[in-house]
Design a protein around this motif. Structure first.
Motif, mmCIF file in Angstrom:
data_model
loop_
_atom_site.group_PDB
_atom_site.id
_atom_site.type_symbol
_atom_site.label_atom_id
_atom_site.label_comp_id
_atom_site.label_asym_id
_atom_site.label_seq_id
_atom_site.Cartn_x
_atom_site.Cartn_y
_atom_site.Cartn_z
ATOM 1 N N ILE A 84 0.716 -1.244 -0.007
ATOM 2 C CA ILE A 84 -0.091 -0.170 -0.146
ATOM 3 C C ILE A 84 0.816 1.386 -0.074
ATOM 4 N N VAL A 171 -2.754 -3.709 -6.177
ATOM 5 C CA VAL A 171 -3.178 -2.549 -5.404
ATOM 6 C C VAL A 171 -2.202 -1.538 -5.547
ATOM 7 N N ASP A 174 -3.809 0.212 -8.293
ATOM 8 C CA ASP A 174 -5.010 0.941 -7.736
ATOM 9 C C ASP A 174 -4.874 2.143 -6.973
ATOM 10 N N ILE A 175 -4.135 1.969 -5.940
ATOM 11 C CA ILE A 175 -4.166 3.052 -4.929
ATOM 12 C C ILE A 175 -3.354 4.415 -5.754
ATOM 13 N N THR A 233 -8.215 6.580 2.541
ATOM 14 C CA THR A 233 -7.804 5.691 1.479
ATOM 15 C C THR A 233 -6.886 4.519 1.907
ATOM 16 N N ASP A 236 -8.211 2.394 4.576
ATOM 17 C CA ASP A 236 -9.145 1.433 3.780
ATOM 18 C C ASP A 236 -8.409 0.221 3.134
ATOM 19 N N TYR A 237 -7.414 0.542 2.557
ATOM 20 C CA TYR A 237 -6.558 -0.363 1.851
ATOM 21 C C TYR A 237 -5.730 -1.259 3.067
ATOM 22 N N GLN A 240 -8.048 -3.983 4.098
ATOM 23 C CA GLN A 240 -7.876 -5.009 3.230
ATOM 24 C C GLN A 240 -6.609 -5.847 3.116
#
Length: 255
Positions: A84, A171, A174-175, A233, A236-237, A240
């Motif tokens: 992340i 990810v 995505d991030i 964000t 949140d990741y 996950q």
């Protein structure tokens, strides 16, 4: 029995070492090695007495093989969360390039890479939020729980865990897109508007004289306004990633 404790302790030490070395914040190059060593020894000392002991006295080669497997499992667990912050670093680098700070990059010894001021600032703040939300403690809890599901010396299929890790690595993109997308859109609209003005009034040369300043100042203001949502964000990741750690452990156990 003493040798059994010693062998179990060596394998527990391997899994804990992998997690600590890969954990965000502790994986930074400027983190003193003594801090990592104290944490590894301290957590190992606490966890070893809680693990059920079964007669286990392998040879040196087998012990080394098991310790390496334990280290790899812990390392994958830690890097699931560290992905992340790698995505955050990638997104902020896109932002720096778009708003004209590409030439302001400096070598960041903590991550062994060149970063712009926005990237360094965002990553350090994100790690502060990570520590403030006690996510590092949740990672250590999941590590301790993993010894119940995968006892030392009973390693399953590590390749199944690697498959989970590779699948979650998306990810990164995505991030980075979620973080840099609004500012990239702003810079695009700004350049498009100034290009239209340059076509309408070629002698004004607003694209070069004004466009850079608008992109830089506007991008910095927009980045500042987006900081709260950026950290939301990241959290949140991280949630996950913690779930993926449990899935990874189950995959290795089931394999």
């Amino acid at each position: 029995m003493f040798l059994t404790h010693l062998y179990i302790g060596a394998m527990v030490l391997g899994r804990i070492s992998g997690l600590i070395i890969a954990m965000p914040g502790l994986s930074m190059r400027n983190m003193p090695n003594m801090v990592r060593i104290i944490m590894i020894i301290g957590i190992t000392t606490i966890l070893v007495p809680t693990i059920p002991m079964t007669p286990f006295q392998p040879g040196l080669v087998v012990l080394t093989q098991h310790s390496i497997q334990e280290f790899l499992l812990g390392f994958m667990m830690g890097w699931l969360v560290n992905l992340i912050f790698a995505g955050l670093s990638m997104g902020t680098e896109l932002i720096s390039t778009q708003i004209g700070q590409a030439a302001a990059k400096q070598f960041n010894p903590s991550m062994s890479t060149s970063q712009g001021p926005i990237g360094t600032f965002a990553v350090l703040l994100a790690i502060t939020v990570f520590l403030g939300a006690d996510i590092h403690l949740q990672m250590i809890y999941l590590l301790a729980e993993s010894f119940d599901r995968i006892p030392p010396g009973n390693m399953g299929n590590l390749f199944a865990g690697m498959a989970v890790w590779v699948e979650f690595s998306s990810v990164l993109v995505d991030i980075s897109i979620r973080i840099s997308g609004p500012i990239i859109a702003f810079v695009f609209l700004n350049n498009f508007f100034l290009a239209m003005l340059s076509r309408l009034a070629p002698n004004m040369n607003v694209f070069f004289s004004v466009g850079f300043l608008v992109s830089l100042i506007g991008g910095m203001v927009l980045f500042t306004l987006l900081l709260p949502s950026l950290f939301t964000t990241v959290l949140d990741y991280c949630a996950q990633a913690l779930l993926q750690i449990q899935i990874l452990v189950e995959a290795v156990r089931g394999g």
